[in-house]
Design a protein around this motif. Structure first.
Motif, mmCIF file in Angstrom:
data_model
loop_
_atom_site.group_PDB
_atom_site.id
_atom_site.type_symbol
_atom_site.label_atom_id
_atom_site.label_comp_id
_atom_site.label_asym_id
_atom_site.label_seq_id
_atom_site.Cartn_x
_atom_site.Cartn_y
_atom_site.Cartn_z
ATOM 1 N N GLU A 353 0.915 -1.163 -0.069
ATOM 2 C CA GLU A 353 0.099 0.020 -0.266
ATOM 3 C C GLU A 353 0.921 1.260 -0.008
ATOM 4 O O GLU A 353 0.373 2.369 -0.646
ATOM 5 C CB GLU A 353 -0.849 0.062 1.108
ATOM 6 C CG GLU A 353 -1.873 -1.239 1.173
ATOM 7 C CD GLU A 353 -2.694 -1.165 2.544
ATOM 8 O OE1 GLU A 353 -2.484 -0.405 3.203
ATOM 9 O OE2 GLU A 353 -3.647 -1.956 2.475
ATOM 10 N N THR A 354 1.763 1.201 0.727
ATOM 11 C CA THR A 354 2.785 2.539 0.732
ATOM 12 C C THR A 354 3.437 2.628 -0.466
ATOM 13 O O THR A 354 3.684 3.754 -0.888
ATOM 14 C CB THR A 354 3.934 2.354 2.062
ATOM 15 O OG1 THR A 354 3.129 2.082 3.139
ATOM 16 C CG2 THR A 354 4.817 3.455 1.829
ATOM 17 N N MET A 355 4.022 1.418 -1.102
ATOM 18 C CA MET A 355 4.797 1.747 -2.321
ATOM 19 C C MET A 355 3.623 2.251 -3.443
ATOM 20 O O MET A 355 4.085 3.079 -4.141
ATOM 21 C CB MET A 355 5.121 0.261 -2.785
ATOM 22 C CG MET A 355 6.099 0.446 -4.035
ATOM 23 S SD MET A 355 7.598 1.220 -3.706
ATOM 24 C CE MET A 355 8.305 0.131 -2.760
ATOM 25 N N GLY A 356 2.380 1.725 -3.305
ATOM 26 C CA GLY A 356 1.473 2.291 -4.098
ATOM 27 C C GLY A 356 1.166 3.877 -3.980
ATOM 28 O O GLY A 356 1.025 4.641 -5.087
ATOM 29 N N GLU A 357 1.092 4.176 -2.822
ATOM 30 C CA GLU A 357 0.742 5.576 -2.615
ATOM 31 C C GLU A 357 2.235 6.407 -2.983
ATOM 32 O O GLU A 357 1.920 7.543 -3.489
ATOM 33 C CB GLU A 357 0.836 5.922 -0.805
ATOM 34 C CG GLU A 357 -0.380 5.246 -0.216
ATOM 35 C CD GLU A 357 -1.687 5.895 -0.740
ATOM 36 O OE1 GLU A 357 -1.762 7.081 -1.174
ATOM 37 O OE2 GLU A 357 -2.748 5.550 -0.274
#
Length: 552
Positions: A353-357
């Protein structure tokens, strides 16, 4: 255990996915492989397969789906094939994957042929009206499920046999109760819980689907058990259409009421009513139908723990007691491993999720740079930001897919936690049977003591005491019936001991195979997706290095 579901994740990231897709399509629009953004085929699973199955093999290049935007890593190509194709036909798992939950009740060294299979699917939930004799209309409704079985086992008609029945959850409860009574000492897979509160809180459709999956998983585990799958109870459940021809167990309140009605006759009836039924002695007293026996066994249990005298029969299987202790230790170790697996899944989910953000943030930054760009160097910098954003979004997707595979493999730990409950139940059957034997032996000793005292008192009366003589005869008759019950109880105890030991040996064999396959699948997926993610960042690093050389 690990409740990270693809559907939930898709719901949470719906708007983000739209933005990612638009951006990535624009990024790859001038490339020959513009359709490479679809998820890699490694996570495609047939609709009727279990969600805990290992991933099917990825198809070779040039055949089947070629939409994966990164080529499968060579390491995964080599390792996936021999692992995921192993035992593909066990219990009907025809999607090239090993059914992890089924393997919990299957012995690798089973005498049955490896070509034997039985596949059970649960589908087509259907609402039906409860039939009632009440004059009031609008009775309650319930859900039935279509249970389809395909098998080549001789017990079910041999090769090509296929049959379907409709069952409701109440029928599953009846089946579980009948198996628990008939197969004491076996590690019977636990049935799904009947959660009324959960069904009211959750959306109806979601609850029905979760129950469908749980029922299918449960029935497949029963069918995979080498003994249970051949039982009359399971065969009737799977084959006989219409109403289930198994007698439902009475609820606890009804059993206790029957026991309360029976108790006065036992206490004050003919002969004192102290005899135990030969038929009922093979079942545990905790059912509640025989309160007097329940009280006696409770007293015997307290005497065993706190009394000064040693019971006539004790558990002397040293090897079994050691194995039982090891099973308790194993359960604790599995609990610890399961907790750490949950932590890993959460960490991987957060990373994805953090990488996507991060990728989405660079997408917005790229758009800003393009709109504000005046010089070519600014446009070039924006293009490199776009490459970084693309890499971050692709890596985010791989982390999500990796997490899904991690759940599928490490969920074996969660399955074994459920199996440990079945193991403890099998051990409890053994303890209960031993307590019954001890209680009957104590009862016989007590009755013999009473008879001796009455005979001694009667001998002091000239011509005998007729009332005492009659009482002695009644006690001796009770002793004979209790002796018969004791012999039945001893045979039941010995049978449960044999069942316990055979189950422990079977589970030891299966655990080695299941844990090995779990670790193989976990490691293979970690390596495979690490290579894919590394490839994404390697490409981004090369492009960034080129920009650095040009700028210098």
């Amino acid at each position: 255990m690990m409740g990270s579901e693809n559907d939930d994740e898709a719901h949470l990231h719906a708007s983000k996915e739209d933005m990612e897709n638009l951006f990535l399509r624009d990024d790859d629009g001038d490339k020959s492989n513009s359709n490479r953004l679809s998820p890699p085929p490694i996570i495609v699973t047939p609709a009727d397969s279990d969600p805990l199955s290992a991933p099917p093999r990825s198809k070779p290049n040039g055949g089947g789906d070629s939409r994966s935007y990164l080529e499968p890593p060579s390491y995964a190509d080599v390792i996936f094939s021999p692992f995921d194709d192993n035992n593909s036909e066990i219990n009907g798992s025809d999607d090239g994957s090993r059914h992890s939950s089924d393997s919990l009740s299957r012995s690798p060294s089973s005498s049955t042929s490896s070509s034997d299979y039985i596949k059970i699917t649960v589908s087509s939930p259907q609402k039906e009206q409860e039939t009632s004799t009440s004059m009031l209309s609008g009775g309650s409704t319930y859900i039935t499920y279509l249970i389809t079985t395909r098998t080549n086992l001789p017990d079910y008609g041999g090769s090509g046999s296929e049959f379907s029945v409709r069952r409701r959850f109440r029928d599953v409860v009846t089946l579980a109760d009948r198996l628990a009574e008939s197969y004491r000492g076996f590690c019977i897979p636990p049935r799904p819980d009947k959660s009324v509160v959960e069904s009211q809180v959750m959306q109806k459709q979601e609850f029905v689907e979760q129950r469908r999956v749980a029922l299918e998983k449960y029935l497949r585990r029963l069918a995979a058990h080498p003994v249970i799958r051949s039982s009359d109870e399971v065969k009737l459940f799977l084959q006989v259409e219409g109403k289930l021809p198994l007698v439902a167990s009475a609820d606890v309140a009804s059993r206790m009421l029957d026991g309360a009605v029976k108790l006065p006759r036992q206490l004050f009836g003919e002969g004192g009513g102290g005899g135990v039924s030969v038929v009922e002695v093979a079942q545990p007293a905790r059912g509640g139908r025989d309160l007097l026996r329940l009280f006696k066994e409770l007293r015997q249990s307290v005497s065993n723990e706190w009394g000064g005298s040693k019971p006539a029969v004790v558990e002397e299987g040293k090897e079994f007691l050691e194995k039982k202790e090891k099973m308790l230790d194993l359960e604790q170790q599995i609990i610890n491993a399961s907790q750490q697996a949950e932590t890993l899944v959460k960490a991987q989910q957060d990373m994805g999720e953090t990488m996507g953000e991060l990728g989405l943030a660079f997408i917005k930054l790229t758009k800003f740079e393009n709109e504000e760009a005046v010089f070519n160097s600014q446009r070039a910098r924006a293009n490199d930001m776009k490459n970084l954003a693309t890499a971050a979004v692709k890596a985010s997707r791989f982390y999500r897919e990796l997490n899904s595979q991690t759940v599928k493999h490490l969920d074996t730990l969660h399955d074994y936690l459920g199996l440990m409950m079945a193991v403890q139940g099998a051990f409890a059957d053994r303890s209960s049977a031993l307590l019954t034997v001890q209680t009957l032996l104590s009862e016989i000793s007590s009755l013999e003591g009473r008879a001796e005292k009455l005979e001694a008192a009667s001998s002091k009366v000239f011509g005998g005491d007729k009332s005492r003589i009659k009482k002695i005869e009644e006690i001796k008759e009770t002793i004979r019936s209790t002796e018969d019950a004791k012999n039945v109880a001893i045979r039941e105890y010995e049978r449960i001991k044999e069942n316990n030991w055979s189950e422990v040996e079977r589970l030891d064999r299966e655990r080695r195979a299941d844990f090995l396959n779990m670790m193989k699948g976990f490691v293979v997926n970690q390596v495979g997706y690490a290579e894919k993610i590394a490839s994404v960042w390697t490409k981004a690093a090369e492009e960034t290095s080129q920009y650095d050389r040009e700028s210098s």
